[in-house]
Design an enzyme around this catalytic site. Structure first.
Site, short mmCIF file in Angstrom:
data_model
loop_
_atom_site.label_atom_id
_atom_site.label_comp_id
_atom_site.label_asym_id
_atom_site.label_seq_id
_atom_site.Cartn_x
_atom_site.Cartn_y
_atom_site.Cartn_z
N CYS A 5 19.88 150.84 33.62
CA CYS A 5 18.89 150.59 34.66
C CYS A 5 17.48 150.69 34.09
CB CYS A 5 18.99 151.62 35.79
SG CYS A 5 20.57 151.60 36.62
N GLY A 32 18.49 145.75 33.86
CA GLY A 32 19.48 145.72 34.93
C GLY A 32 19.24 144.53 35.82
N ASN A 106 18.04 156.17 35.76
CA ASN A 106 18.60 155.46 34.62
C ASN A 106 19.41 156.46 33.80
OD1 ASN A 106 17.14 154.11 31.53
ND2 ASN A 106 19.19 153.89 32.36
N GLY A 107 20.70 156.21 33.67
CA GLY A 107 21.54 157.11 32.87
C GLY A 107 22.90 157.29 33.50
N TYR A 245 18.88 147.12 20.69
CA TYR A 245 19.24 146.06 21.63
C TYR A 245 18.64 146.21 23.03
CZ TYR A 245 22.59 143.60 24.72
OH TYR A 245 23.18 142.84 25.67
#
Ligand code: SF4
Length: 473
Positions: A5, A32, A106-107, A245
């Site tokens: 995210c 995301g 996020n995670g 990436y």
């Protein structure tokens, strides 16, 4: 491979905070692409608008106009825990009256199921299947009075990766887990403050980069400015795939701009895996810089042999395997005039399941390439990720059960070379011990249950090994 995210937050009285958040989420779209949302507060009430789809599909002038206030948080979602559906879109608002917060995450929380059961047992109810709601209810369940202490209470119980933006009616919070797995940074804008997953979001909205939010840090932003609270950190474990990436090459993480790090990965590959060839190309866009680095170091001419349709999103946008198979064909178009009869070195960011790479090799061969030499910016991925990256089970990771020559034969390349861990660390030019390298080494940074489980898993067949089997043990 999916990341989980992008999060954003802004405290800027007098600014159109919803519009700022929209453009920041637009810059973070790569993190995301399933859903997007914005929550704002006018000091009395929190409100949220979140829908499935890309940021530009979710919001229009009408929806932004209704998101008023001085504080906003925003979120782009790729689902890790919790399915891809509208009730799981974020931000979410949890609580009642003054006891209410909006949260974006996020995670991935490793002990979410245990905490969920515990919270259900004490009367908390859940509207989503996300670990984000577990975090929110854990904060609300704290016996402490002040929000910062309540967040600290939750941090002491949470295991895993979390970079959070949280809004209450009067305060914007930024929170980063003690490992610092996911990035989070702080910036300034017109007398206000912003918090974002990546610094590229600040650039796009005209905010200036102030600093990164440290692992284990809580930042609280109010009318009085910024307060910082630092929790104890035992070790850092920044996800190395942010450098390879996930993050954009124009972002700065841990003081390192990603673009030169990716150039250096290509140079490292050229140093470690030389080959006689006519052309070098990076698979666009994530390996473009590494392709330039390989060409520079090797002296082999650089070429664009694959053109990318930039309007289809990332390859793994859909979790379904059938759509993934179609996705590669939709995404790339080779240039036969450039490739015909040529020996080509192809740089890519990673090989996860090994489903995409054979298709890329096949496309190039059908376009006339005489030889295809794959070079990969990451070492072989042999272990699944527990921190929010969707790699599925160990059995699906091709390098967990095939040697390098076997992977080469499987993908149909003439040669295959992975960047070594030492080469990768040298390219990133930061100390090795600040990174999580668990998907290469199996050495997970979570101290207690995963280490114990890892010992057990060394005796477990690869096809039984997955994040869920670890949790159940
Ligand atoms: S296991 Fe791999 S993908 Fe997951 S956080 Fe660690 S380095 Fe990143």
């Amino acid at each position: 491979m999916h990341e989980s995210c992008g999060v954003f937050g802004v405290y800027a009285p007098g600014e159109d905070v919803a519009r700022l958040t929209f453009f920041a989420l637009f810059a973070l779209q790569h993190r995301g692409q399933e859903s997007a949302g914005i929550a704002t507060t006018d000091g009395k009430n929190l409100q949220v608008y979140a829908r499935m789809g890309l940021v530009s599909q979710v919001f229009d002038e009408h929806s932004l106009t209704h998101l008023t206030g001085d504080i906003a948080i925003g979120h782009n979602r790729y689902s890790t825990r919790g399915s891809s559906r509208i009730t799981n879109a974020q931000p979410i608002i949890v609580g009642n009256g003054e006891n209410t917060l909006a949260i974006a995450h996020n995670g991935n929380i490793v002990n979410a199921e245990h905490l969920y059961e515990e919270l259900c047992g004490t009367g908390y109810t859940f509207n989503t299947s996300t670990d984000t709601e577990v975090i929110a209810n854990l904060i609300l369940s704290s016996p402490e009075k002040h929000w910062v202490d309540r967040i600290k209470y939750a941090m002491h119980r949470l295991q895993g990766a979390y970079s959070l933006t949280i809004a209450t009616n009067h305060t914007l919070y930024g929170v980063r887990d003690p490992f610092g797995v996911r990035p989070l940074c702080l910036g300034a804008i017109n007398g206000g403050w912003v918090i974002a997953s990546e610094s590229c979001a600040l650039d796009h909205i005209g905010a200036s980069f102030t600093r990164e939010i440290e692992p284990g840090e809580i930042v609280a932003i109010t009318d009085n400015g910024i307060d910082s609270y630092q929790e104890e950190v035992s070790r850092r474990a920044i996800c190395i795939f942010e450098y390879i990436y996930f993050a954009r090459p124009d972002s700065v993480i841990n003081g390192r701009l990603l673009y030169p790090a990716r150039l250096a990965m290509g140079e490292g590959l050229a140093r470690e895996h030389q080959v006689d060839a006519d052309l070098v190309m990076g698979v666009p866009d994530s390996a473009t810089a590494a392709g330039i680095g390989y060409a520079r170091y090797s002296g082999i001419p650089l070429c664009e042999g694959l053109l990318k349709n930039r309007y289809v999103g990332r390859t793994f946008i859909e979790p379904d395997q059938r759509i993934r198979d179609l996705g590669v064909k939709l995404k790339f178009n080779p240039l036969p005039q450039m490739l015909d009869g040529k020996r080509v070195v192809v740089i890519d960011d990673s090989i996860v399941r090994g489903t995409t790479t054979p298709k890329v090799v096949g496309l190039l061969r059908r376009a006339g390439a005489k030889e295809v030499h794959m070079r990969i910016c990451a070492p072989p991925i042999r272990y699944p990720c527990f921190f929010g990256v969707d790699m599925a089970t160990r059995a699906e990771l091709i390098a967990s059960h095939k040697t390098v020559p076997e992977v080469r034969d499987f993908i149909g390349a003439d040669s295959l070379g992975y960047l070594s861990i030492d080469g990768l660390i040298k390219a990133v030019a930061l100390p090795r011990d600040i990174f999580c390298l668990a998907c290469f080494t199996g050495d997970y940074p979570i101290p207690v249950q995963l280490q114990m489980d890892k010992l057990a898993l060394e005796h477990m067949p690869a096809d039984e090994y997955s994040p869920s089997t670890v949790k159940q043990r």
